[in-house]
Write an enzyme that holds these catalytic residues in place. Sequence first.
Site, PDB file in Angstrom:
ATOM      1  N   GLN A 147       0.830  -1.204   0.000  1.00 17.81           N
ATOM      2  CA  GLN A 147       0.000   0.000   0.000  1.00 17.81           C
ATOM      3  C   GLN A 147       0.865   1.254   0.000  1.00 17.81           C
ATOM      4  O   GLN A 147       1.686   1.441   0.901  1.00 17.81           O
ATOM      5  CB  GLN A 147      -0.886   0.003   1.255  1.00 17.81           C
ATOM      6  CG  GLN A 147      -1.759   1.251   1.402  1.00 17.81           C
ATOM      7  CD  GLN A 147      -2.408   1.329   2.779  1.00 17.81           C
ATOM      8  OE1 GLN A 147      -1.744   1.143   3.797  1.00 17.81           O
ATOM      9  NE2 GLN A 147      -3.692   1.608   2.820  1.00 17.81           N
ATOM     10  N   GLY A 148       0.675   2.125  -0.981  1.00 18.37           N
ATOM     11  CA  GLY A 148       1.457   3.363  -1.041  1.00 18.37           C
ATOM     12  C   GLY A 148       0.600   4.573  -0.695  1.00 18.37           C
ATOM     13  O   GLY A 148       0.108   5.267  -1.582  1.00 18.37           O
ATOM     14  N   TYR A 149       0.405   4.790   0.577  1.00 23.23           N
ATOM     15  CA  TYR A 149      -0.398   5.934   1.030  1.00 23.23           C
ATOM     16  C   TYR A 149       0.490   6.982   1.701  1.00 23.23           C
ATOM     17  O   TYR A 149       0.650   8.093   1.233  1.00 23.23           O
ATOM     18  CB  TYR A 149      -1.457   5.460   2.029  1.00 23.23           C
ATOM     19  CG  TYR A 149      -2.763   4.987   1.419  1.00 23.23           C
ATOM     20  CD1 TYR A 149      -2.806   4.444   0.142  1.00 23.23           C
ATOM     21  CD2 TYR A 149      -3.953   5.071   2.134  1.00 23.23           C
ATOM     22  CE1 TYR A 149      -3.987   4.001  -0.411  1.00 23.23           C
ATOM     23  CE2 TYR A 149      -5.146   4.633   1.595  1.00 23.23           C
ATOM     24  CZ  TYR A 149      -5.164   4.103   0.320  1.00 23.23           C
ATOM     25  OH  TYR A 149      -6.343   3.675  -0.205  1.00 23.23           O
ATOM     26  N   SER A 150       1.067   6.597   2.858  1.00 22.01           N
ATOM     27  CA  SER A 150       1.794   7.564   3.677  1.00 22.01           C
ATOM     28  C   SER A 150       3.047   8.064   2.984  1.00 22.01           C
ATOM     29  O   SER A 150       3.670   7.348   2.194  1.00 22.01           O
ATOM     30  CB  SER A 150       2.211   6.924   5.002  1.00 22.01           C
ATOM     31  OG  SER A 150       1.081   6.638   5.776  1.00 22.01           O
ATOM     32  N   GLU A 183      -9.938  -0.796   6.440  1.00 20.76           N
ATOM     33  CA  GLU A 183      -8.759  -1.006   7.278  1.00 20.76           C
ATOM     34  C   GLU A 183      -9.080  -0.762   8.745  1.00 20.76           C
ATOM     35  O   GLU A 183      -8.648  -1.490   9.626  1.00 20.76           O
ATOM     36  CB  GLU A 183      -7.618  -0.078   6.819  1.00 20.76           C
ATOM     37  CG  GLU A 183      -6.291  -0.403   7.474  1.00 20.76           C
ATOM     38  CD  GLU A 183      -5.194   0.614   7.131  1.00 20.76           C
ATOM     39  OE1 GLU A 183      -4.065   0.370   7.519  1.00 20.76           O
ATOM     40  OE2 GLU A 183      -5.487   1.644   6.498  1.00 20.76           O
ATOM     41  N   SER A 202      -4.120   6.839  14.466  1.00 20.74           N
ATOM     42  CA  SER A 202      -3.592   6.768  15.830  1.00 20.74           C
ATOM     43  C   SER A 202      -4.718   6.825  16.853  1.00 20.74           C
ATOM     44  O   SER A 202      -5.844   7.211  16.542  1.00 20.74           O
ATOM     45  CB  SER A 202      -2.635   7.939  16.070  1.00 20.74           C
ATOM     46  OG  SER A 202      -3.383   9.137  16.157  1.00 20.74           O
ATOM     47  N   GLU A 243      -5.089   8.912  19.071  1.00 23.71           N
ATOM     48  CA  GLU A 243      -5.537  10.299  19.182  1.00 23.71           C
ATOM     49  C   GLU A 243      -6.584  10.600  18.103  1.00 23.71           C
ATOM     50  O   GLU A 243      -7.597  11.252  18.378  1.00 23.71           O
ATOM     51  CB  GLU A 243      -4.341  11.249  19.051  1.00 23.71           C
ATOM     52  CG  GLU A 243      -3.388  11.258  20.261  1.00 23.71           C
ATOM     53  CD  GLU A 243      -2.468  10.047  20.332  1.00 23.71           C
ATOM     54  OE1 GLU A 243      -2.342   9.325  19.314  1.00 23.71           O
ATOM     55  OE2 GLU A 243      -1.881   9.797  21.405  1.00 23.71           O
TER      56      GLU A 243
END
Lengths: 382, 382, 397, 397
Positions: free
Chosen positions: D128-131, D246, D382, D384
């Site tokens: 997966q190429g997201y971040s 996800e 996260s 948060e």
Amino acid sequence: MDLTPTEEQRLLRESAGRFVRAQYNADARRKRAEAGEGFSAATWREFADLGWLALPLPEAHGGLGGGAVEVGMLMEAFGEGLVDSPYVSTVILGAGAVAAAGSSAQQADLLPKVAEGALRIAFAHSERQARYNLADVATHAVKDADGWVLDGAKTAVLDADEADLLIVSARIHGNRADAKGIGLFIAPRDAEGLTLTTDLRLGGGKVAQVGLAGVRLGADALLGGLEDALPVIEAVTDHAAAALCGEAVGMMQTLVETTAAYIKTREQFGKPLSVNQALRHRMADMAVAVEEARSLALRAALFADAEPVDRARAVSGAKAKIGRGARFVAEQAVQLHGGMGVTEELEIGAFLKRVVFFDAMFGGVDHHLKRHAALSAAGRAA
Amino acid sequence: MDLTPTEEQRLLRESAGRFVRAQYNADARRKRAEAGEGFSAATWREFADLGWLALPLPEAHGGLGGGAVEVGMLMEAFGEGLVDSPYVSTVILGAGAVAAAGSSAQQADLLPKVAEGALRIAFAHSERQARYNLADVATHAVKDADGWVLDGAKTAVLDADEADLLIVSARIHGNRADAKGIGLFIAPRDAEGLTLTTDLRLGGGKVAQVGLAGVRLGADALLGGLEDALPVIEAVTDHAAAALCGEAVGMMQTLVETTAAYIKTREQFGKPLSVNQALRHRMADMAVAVEEARSLALRAALFADAEPVDRARAVSGAKAKIGRGARFVAEQAVQLHGGMGVTEELEIGAFLKRVVFFDAMFGGVDHHLKRHAALSAAGRAA
Amino acid sequence: MNFSFSDEEKAFREEVREFLASALTPDMKRAQGLTPSVFSDKEISDPWHRALASKGWAAPGWPPEAGGPTWTPAQRWIFATECAKAGAPSVSPMGVAMVGPVIIRFGTPEQKAKYLPRILNCEDYWCQGYSEPGSGSDLASLKTRAVRDGDHYVINGTKIWTTHAHHANMMFALVRTDDTGRKQEGISFILIDMTSPGITIRPILTIGGDHEVNQVFFDDVRVPVENRIGEEGLGWTYGKYLLEFERGGGIAAARLRRGLQHVIDMANGEAPGQPIDDPALALKISEIEIDIDALELTELRIMSALQTGQNPGAVSSLLKLRNSEIKQAITRLAVDVLGYDALVWEPTRPLYGLNRATLPEIELPVVPEYLNSRAFTIFGGSSEVQRDIIAKLMVGL
Amino acid sequence: MNFSFSDEEKAFREEVREFLASALTPDMKRAQGLTPSVFSDKEISDPWHRALASKGWAAPGWPPEAGGPTWTPAQRWIFATECAKAGAPSVSPMGVAMVGPVIIRFGTPEQKAKYLPRILNCEDYWCQGYSEPGSGSDLASLKTRAVRDGDHYVINGTKIWTTHAHHANMMFALVRTDDTGRKQEGISFILIDMTSPGITIRPILTIGGDHEVNQVFFDDVRVPVENRIGEEGLGWTYGKYLLEFERGGGIAAARLRRGLQHVIDMANGEAPGQPIDDPALALKISEIEIDIDALELTELRIMSALQTGQNPGAVSSLLKLRNSEIKQAITRLAVDVLGYDALVWEPTRPLYGLNRATLPEIELPVVPEYLNSRAFTIFGGSSEVQRDIIAKLMVGL
């Protein structure tokens, strides 16, 4: 596997919610408290009319044969409105003991009256020295030609002042904390030698210490003729604890809603308090605690009629975690209400008091964690 | 009463801080780790030159006669830079045991060499089955005409691979967990029958399991001729735990500073992370944990030479609370660094590992809370 | 570094102990022990204040010319610690610790001469008029107005959370004399005679059932201009000066330790909850004891810094935060030890006036104190405000 | 309301158990048990994926026309629970659970025909190429550019946290095709052949010492336009659809229970930390067990709602939050049980490839797993972020 409520359950829950919202708002509660009156006889009759008193009682004796899940739904509605009724003491503990252990004659005599709202029963079991150990009973019952004579003292008896009868546990034989040899006795509240010291109860209602000095009861006073009633005591106590867990869920729900509404509208520095991420995250944790409590209260109800060890583990697990979660939610609800939270002007404090009552009743977080661990030890051994 | 550092203490602390900042930055540490080398002999000599190896040793034997407070200051500086030296194993545990229990001859022989940096001593006491009970020693020592024969196994021996000598505890008489009958023996690392299984240690350095199979030692190998060395073991262990508490404070301080710098500069949604109040409050709690740890580490040092029960309570209190606080700070430092925090690319993970090492060493939070409570029981009885 | 008291300090500690042994009567100790509210009742604190005043010890923080005892920081720490250990009442802080320092720093010679001796000798009883119903942590948003009319101010508005307004004959208050500029500007610091016409007091009961705080209403209350402290419009400065005193916290460990001892005493007795030999209770007591040890050593570090003329840094928020959290942990644990006795709600106040109750006397204040202690993390700067401050001043965020 | 499975459901459970008894080999179980990373290694997950595929069970969430088994929510719950109980590896989610549903929902017939069978049969391995290094929780700020050049996109930039990029032959990625509008606009969803020239992979070791994630660099990488999913500029919509999958979490209780059992097994053995008969350990195990009970019943409530066609509401954040917190509590407790054995750091990977180590095999993955599990509260939204979402969707703030 389907944990969604049936149509019948949904209707029960909705009608209870409606009733509570209509009759148990803050003003009504304050007025009753200021008038110093006990639980209203009229409301109790309404409970009977709505079928709530009959709900968990056996159909053979005027009951509706409902289970712990239905009781939990009712209690959740009670919790939302902080209803201070003698429901748990009379229906779950008192009538529950009669239904679980009474002879046919005793059941036929007492249960229909409870279902109709004509009889209230208090459950006098706990003793000060027992420290929540249900087997620790020093009160003793001696049999003679005329029947039974009871001597001893009970503590934390809910709603005894307005009860017609007390179910009193007493040791028939054995030593103080023996599992065997405990009986349950039906005693009129006005029996000679039976004294009540009644106080206001934290969070609503009344609580009594019961003195028993040579209280004479008939030979038929022993519930079901049973001389080993500890399993019955454990079962009705677990049922009552599960019911209180349901009530706590309702309380937590109201606290979260009330607090959310408050921080959305209360302004400081020209902005609502809810702009503070620390408060929003606190409320997220409170909401999570409510959902976890809801699941565990339901779980306790679903296990109410399982094998005793499974029932006890489910109830102790729920009681421990909801005890902690409810305390967290109520304390934080006070905190987020700021100065107003620590006064009697808002209802928040009344909820906190009821939460402390919940936690103290039948043993607190540590007690139930320890009970859970003890009941689990066999399963964890290699 | 004056808890501000003396001029001498201030200078010690500053020189240690300077040294660590100059030599223990992340790059240097990574290079050493990648080179797979142990602790540099050159740096150990520098420690000696700076007087740090002599610091807590008795003046009669080449030491400076410093106390636990001075050691704590040094360790705090070590913690700030995550120094992975054999200081605690050699100077506090090994030489500490010799200083506490050795005969004059043993002290005169060994301590000056330690002070000069010419001798390293490891302390081999813990055993797997002991589960942190310091009295639980199964390794046994049998005396015969030629001296002593030791058999058994030790675990968690710090820095044994580069030590010249090991101080090994062994039972001379009594049963496995008896308080009495334990001796400390001086054994060359290359003694016949003494085997090391050395692994990398979590957070830096090495750790060994020590096997003892018929290890023959001379009659003079018994430290101070003492057959009841448990009080000595307890004392040096408490001193080492206090020293590690000081080190943990330094680690916590660095973690807070590093994390604060990160969330002030790292931007998300066009703003630095520190605009999030939830993160600021987390960091406030981390800063509070550091200050509390600082106070308790100092307190443990101040009680290092008090009556054993007072010393032990102070050390266990510090170890328990700093164990929890350091874990909280390190875990949250990782959390606030986000994805980068859970890689080996940043130093944060290395600090977390050292914190886990700290918590495991000499017993974790539960162990020391229990020890604190047990030591306090007499004072709490009615 | 030296972890023991000097001979002089030990001698002073002995003097304090002797004073406490003679001046602190069993009745005072009992009444204080049965006080579940945050402040001691006036009828408890006044006799103690007078006893201290007769010894010259009523105002530890005051300079000698105002009647202070010129103690070192160590002496102040010793005095507060010994008083807490002995179970002495607290002296009402509104006079000695709050308005007193403001008058000393900013008052006119006439104001000093008039008010300071009356504070010192417990002739005036003060209350604080800061918070308003709409203000909360945003104190500067206050709306109570003081309009100049000749040589008087005419005051209209309302103050809330006014501790012991029903006992006080004097109030120091922040009032708005101007609302044209920034909200912090235009606030003045004014001293109000509580017997003035136009003042009404509405009691507010705490969740513990105590009457400690009030709402105070001002309806055209006339206050002489000479009752203003310092300059008109600078009240915010004076008020902040005072808040720093209020937040100081400073010497709390000994009082917490006494609270924990109360829990231990109950667990040694007949309270039907967790007994002293319950391992889970023993661990919780240890945890709290260690928390107190940490707080105490932090206090001593600060005291040492002050003693040697150093600045202890931004630690008062930390002390306030931890003191309040530990206090709450102690009161929560006390409720656990009560067990089923926590169900009994005793509404009568004061508790020390009760002749008999269902509960043993040692248990009587526990539940009200638990409930009231929720206020510790709210008043005097909530824990949320303290964390904001710590993040800013200690972490630089 | 009915708290037991129907006869049909029980029969299905039996079928799953029988399948597990035959298809899940001891070697697979051992390898999975010795996996301290979040994802199973390709060499563990692939054989398991193939075994499932041969049974038609590889893609529980897919519609029948794509090769899904058309299970009810209860069946999916039973399947996942039995697999977790048995200690089965996890199938790599990037294909089946992530890009698969996107292709099914938004792909062209050609894309479906090309990719779905290869995912189902474990022929392609996806990443997966997201971040990106600068993006963090602000995913839409991504900068990797895809510039149109004829019937290709030319890609330049870098992706980070790319799980198993070093195993994958395909990547699905969000790339910027336009930067004139809002940052969410101008993002496209594109499928990249990892063997294309211009791709380099830099391993990133986790704090547990595992090679799981990578940074991937794109240097003029040419990708056919037909590899774009849906419309250019709508990639954010497709990407969010995937993220909902996800974050779903869903069925985690059984896996947590197995993790807790591992702690119990160690505490019954020779690990030199807290033993099973330590009361403090027993209480902690109970606390976690109760947490899992609560999570499990929440899962069952959600499953029941789905089963009866109701909307379970905004609970996926709650499940993700609690699952990750409980997981961390378990791994922390495992370290406590290790005692001094926690000091031994075993750097070799994979652990199941080790022939001998100082530690007993049961203890080998504990510390790396504790360290790696810190990522649970960071990746996939996260804690948060989850609390922000819960406050918004469940509390209405």
